[in-house]
Design a protein around this motif. Structure first.
Motif: not given
Length: 179
Positions: A102-109, A147-152, A111-117
């Motif tokens: 949860f501490a990971i901050q998605p980068a703009a623009p 399936g598991v993503v951080i969304m700003d 706004g979503i951080a996830g593991r590369q498929s």
């Protein structure tokens, strides 16, 4: 979730589709029973949010993609007071504390951080009237496991292209939830 985060207070939003008020209450009670003291569980019915979407996405849904999965794209609207969220698919098994993730901050623009498929399959499933035109641009597309993503959600709310893209690519063309 609770066993791998025994002392972590969690605010959990459980999206439901077709559950009665009593069933939603039961879901909240069962979830709270397995979380740390002070955790909060909300249930959000998604029928209304999906009914408001234009298009025929359900016609194109893949077997492993549920209506609730598609709703993850609407979280900026569904959770107007939430700045950041960690989406975890129902079939994901949480085996470690969530705080570092949860501490990971998605980068703009984005706004979503996830593991590369690790699977290159998006091109073959793309639906839409522009499939032949857009196909060359999708050949080397880097996708992510949704399936598991951080969304700003603040970044996504403030990006006018996000809502247009979600509406056209996901809900009009029915292209899974990896917009």
């Amino acid at each position: 979730l609770g066993r791998s985060n025994p002392d972590q207070k969690i605010v959990l939003y459980v999206l439901t589709d077709g559950l009665s008020t009593a069933q939603q209450c039961l879901v909240r009670a069962l979830m709270r029973r397995n979380l740390a003291a002070g955790s909060i569980v909300h249930t959000i019915s998604v029928e209304g949010a999906l009914a408001q979407q234009e298009g025929t996405a359900e016609t194109y849904l893949l077997k492993h993609v549920s209506r609730v999965t598609m709703v993850r794209l609407l979280l900026p609207k569904l959770l107007p007071c939430v700045q950041k969220t960690l989406w975890i698919d129902l079939d994901a098994l949480v085996v470690a504390p969530l705080a570092p993730l949860f501490a990971i901050q998605p980068a703009a623009p984005c706004g979503i951080a996830g593991r590369q498929s690790v699977v290159e399959h998006y091109l073959g499933r793309y639906q839409g009237p522009d499939k032949e035109v857009i196909a060359p641009t999708l050949e080397n597309l880097v996708t992510f496991n949704a399936g598991v993503v951080i969304m700003d959600l603040d970044i996504l709310r403030n990006d006018s292209a996000y809502e247009r893209t979600v509406q056209k690519i996901a809900f009009e063309y029915g292209n899974d939830d990896q917009v």
